[in-house]
Design a protein around this motif. Structure first.
Motif, short mmCIF file in Angstrom:
data_model
loop_
_atom_site.label_atom_id
_atom_site.label_comp_id
_atom_site.label_asym_id
_atom_site.label_seq_id
_atom_site.Cartn_x
_atom_site.Cartn_y
_atom_site.Cartn_z
N PRO A 353 -24.50 16.19 -10.48
CA PRO A 353 -24.66 14.97 -11.11
C PRO A 353 -23.63 14.91 -12.23
CG PRO A 353 -26.53 16.46 -11.80
CD PRO A 353 -25.61 17.10 -10.55
N PHE A 355 -21.70 12.24 -15.91
CA PHE A 355 -21.45 10.86 -16.36
C PHE A 355 -19.99 10.75 -16.63
CE2 PHE A 355 -25.87 11.25 -16.83
CZ PHE A 355 -26.46 9.96 -16.75
N LEU A 382 -24.90 11.49 -9.16
CA LEU A 382 -23.27 11.13 -9.05
C LEU A 382 -22.78 11.72 -7.76
CD1 LEU A 382 -20.70 10.39 -10.33
CD2 LEU A 382 -20.44 12.64 -11.20
N HIS A 461 -29.85 7.49 -14.69
CA HIS A 461 -28.64 6.91 -14.26
C HIS A 461 -28.66 5.34 -14.60
CE1 HIS A 461 -30.43 5.20 -10.47
NE2 HIS A 461 -31.19 6.18 -10.52
N HIS A 507 -33.27 13.16 -9.32
CA HIS A 507 -32.97 14.60 -9.51
C HIS A 507 -34.22 15.54 -9.12
CE1 HIS A 507 -29.48 14.00 -12.26
NE2 HIS A 507 -30.13 12.83 -12.55
N1 GLN Z 1 -22.63 8.18 -13.83
C1 GLN Z 1 -23.81 7.78 -12.94
C2 GLN Z 1 -24.84 6.76 -13.03
O1 GLN Z 1 -24.86 6.60 -14.42
C3 GLN Z 1 -24.58 9.06 -12.40
C4 GLN Z 1 -25.61 9.70 -13.34
C5 GLN Z 1 -26.05 11.09 -12.94
O2 GLN Z 1 -25.30 11.69 -12.32
N2 GLN Z 1 -27.13 11.35 -13.51
O3 GLN Z 1 -25.17 6.13 -12.18
#
Ligand code: GLN
Length: 532
Positions: A353, A355, A382, A461, A507
């Motif tokens: 995952p 950001f 992600l 997310h 998750h």
């Molecule tokens: N950046 C992606 C989203 O906001 C994934 C987030 C993450 O991996 N928790 O959807």
């Protein structure tokens, strides 16, 4: 019984493992049949861990009720198997925010609002909130930082006040470090003495000392520490390095930590807990011979950013009677030129995952390699989004497929912010947080792994798989097998033709505990073991 409060502080240095000691103490009391919880007070000003940089601070853990928490809460859940909530993790930011809001509402009736008593009262109220509300037998409270830090002073002051107010119902455990000086060939207790003096100068007399050390702290030395620190000789225990953190409760048990606590708090000693399932987990871990080689492809360099994933994988390896050999692949460095030699030796690949756009290209490359070579692959958040985009680009032929955030002009916005998501986001409206239900398609691989159709998973997310592409995906072989029953948002994708290619929007790593490992991790490791 009246709730008993155990406060765990640390001295000498940070990173000594206060979270593990707190979890282990709680585990021992839980094993004796007590109803126990753990809470963490973080002295930083941030409101929560949500905006902390994962590359500096490690993973942001998410509770069922959608709180973005310190990663120690993950240890608490993994050890206790008890769900944590927003109330289990308080920061100085939250304390001040609440006090300032009260001040604006004139709740202090014109008084000067001060650190003592207003901030400290707010802290104390939060320290006792879980005990008062849920009548736990024990509340273990970990105070972040080290004694002597300016920012942890109000917390130590609250421990002093509560010890005074609660008498036998409060206990202070202080964790320190006993270094080994190679030049002198000796272990040194002076830092511990200083740390305890510091705590005493703030009015807190520790009841139990835990000495963290790389080598055995001999009895003579422990007696010396006891003498200098006003602590009973048998209440100085040691915590030396062990091959797995899950061994720590057993080490404390062997030194009668649970009995010391019960005696000091005026409770009957009773039978020694057996910790049967815990011990069989440790035995299995020790006896495992086969090795399972997993590559974790992620955009963060700091391994702590994947703490819960690492723990979930290693638990699953144990339950598959194997040892986890986990390697981190920094996605920023992964290209189509080096992907084969980087990933070919792994029996399974996790796409992690994260950001922001940085490092995402490498995850696409890994997803493509894993898919084309039929390597068991587990996409988390992600990772799942990258699996979908890679599939859209290279199988569906939508070469501009992208996350809307990364390419606002793309015609193939496979991952985007969906209207349906907006109803589920948190107060500031930007993030989908916490546990949501998911219905799995009957007969799908994922449904078989869970053994049931209705599951739940914790989210954190903003972006979602765009429902407009579901049909295209399904026709080409990537099935959308998990759906949120309320909003129809896609939570799980899989390619049934491949041996194990599953991506989840939630998750699962936040929900895998020592005694209750997560089915997806178990199945992923099992398949990886069989793959090469
Ligand atoms: N950046 C992606 C989203 O906001 C994934 C987030 C993450 O991996 N928790 O959807």
């Amino acid at each position: 019984m009246e709730t008993k409060y155990i406060f765990v502080t640390g001295g000498v240095a940070s990173s000594l493992g206060k979270g593990i000691i707190s979890s282990s103490i709680a585990k021992l009391l839980q094993a004796r049949g007590y109803n126990v919880t753990i809470q963490k007070f973080d002295p930083y000003i941030n409101i929560n861990a949500g905006l902390l940089n994962a590359n500096e601070h490690g993973e942001c853990y998410v509770t069922v009720d959608g709180h973005e928490a310190d990663l120690d809460l993950g240890h608490y859940e993994r050890f206790l198997g008890v769900e944590m909530t927003k109330q289990n993790n308080i920061t100085t930011g939250r304390i001040y925010q609440s006090v300032i809001n009260k001040e604006r509402r004139e709740e202090y009736r014109g008084k000067t609002v001060q650190v003592v008593p207003h901030i400290t009262n707010e802290i104390k109220m939060n320290m006792t909130a879980l005990g008062n509300k849920f009548h736990y037998d024990f509340v273990v409270t970990e105070i972040g930082g080290t004694v002597g830090d300016i920012e942890s002073l109000p917390y130590i002051e609250c421990v002093r006040q509560l010890k005074w107010e609660l008498g036998k119902n409060a206990l202070s455990v202080h964790l320190t470090y006993v270094p080994y000086l190679a030049a002198a060939g000796e272990m040194k207790t002076k830092p511990t003495q200083h740390s305890v003096q510091k705590l005493q100068s703030l009015g807190v007399q520790p009841d139990i000392l835990v000495l963290r050390a790389e080598h055995e702290v001999e009895e003579d030395m422990r007696r010396k520490v006891a003498l200098f620190c006003n602590v009973d000789a048998d209440a100085v225990v040691q915590s030396i390095d062990v091959p797995t953190i899950y061994q720590v409760p057993i080490n404390l048990l062997n030194q009668h930590m649970d009995e010391i606590i019960l005696r000091k708090m005026g409770l009957p000693i009773g039978e020694k807990p057996t910790l049967g399932p815990w011990n069989s987990f440790l035995k299995r871990r020790q006896e495992a011979k086969r090795v399972v080689r997993i590559g974790l492809v992620g955009k963060y360099e700091l391994q702590d950013a994947y703490k819960s994933i690492m723990e979930s994988l290693s638990q699953a390896a144990t339950y598959n009677d194997s040892k986890l050999k986990l390697e981190f692949v920094y996605s920023e460095e992964l290209t189509s030129d080096n992907v084969a030699r980087t990933l070919e030796s792994y029996q399974g690949i996790v796409l992690g995952p994260g950001f922001g756009q940085h490092g995402v290209d490498g995850i696409y490359v890994a997803a493509q390699y894993a898919r084309e070579h039929n390597i068991p692959t587990f996409g988390i958040q992600l990772g799942m989004q990258c699996m979908s985009i890679e599939f859209a680009r290279n199988v569906l032929g939508y070469s501009d497929a992208n996350v809307k955030e990364h390419d606002p002009d793309t015609k193939h916005n496979v991952i985007d912010i969906m209207e349906e998501n907006k109803v589920m986001t948190n107060i500031d409206g930007t993030m989908r947080l916490g546990s949501f239900e998911c219905v799995l398609k009957k007969g799908s691989k994922t449904e078989k792994i869970f053994g049931k159709e209705v599951i739940s998973g914790r989210h954190r997310h903003r972006y979602e798989l765009n429902n407009a592409f579901i049909e295209d995906f399904e026709k080409a072989g990537m099935k959308c097998v998990g759906v949120n029953p309320e909003t129809r948002l896609i939570e799980v994708v899989e390619i049934p033709e491949l041996r194990w290619y599953i991506g989840v929007q939630f998750h699962p790593e936040y929900e895998s505990t020592v005694l209750n490992p997560h089915p997806l991790f178990l199945s992923f490791i099992k398949e990886s073991l069989e793959s090469k």
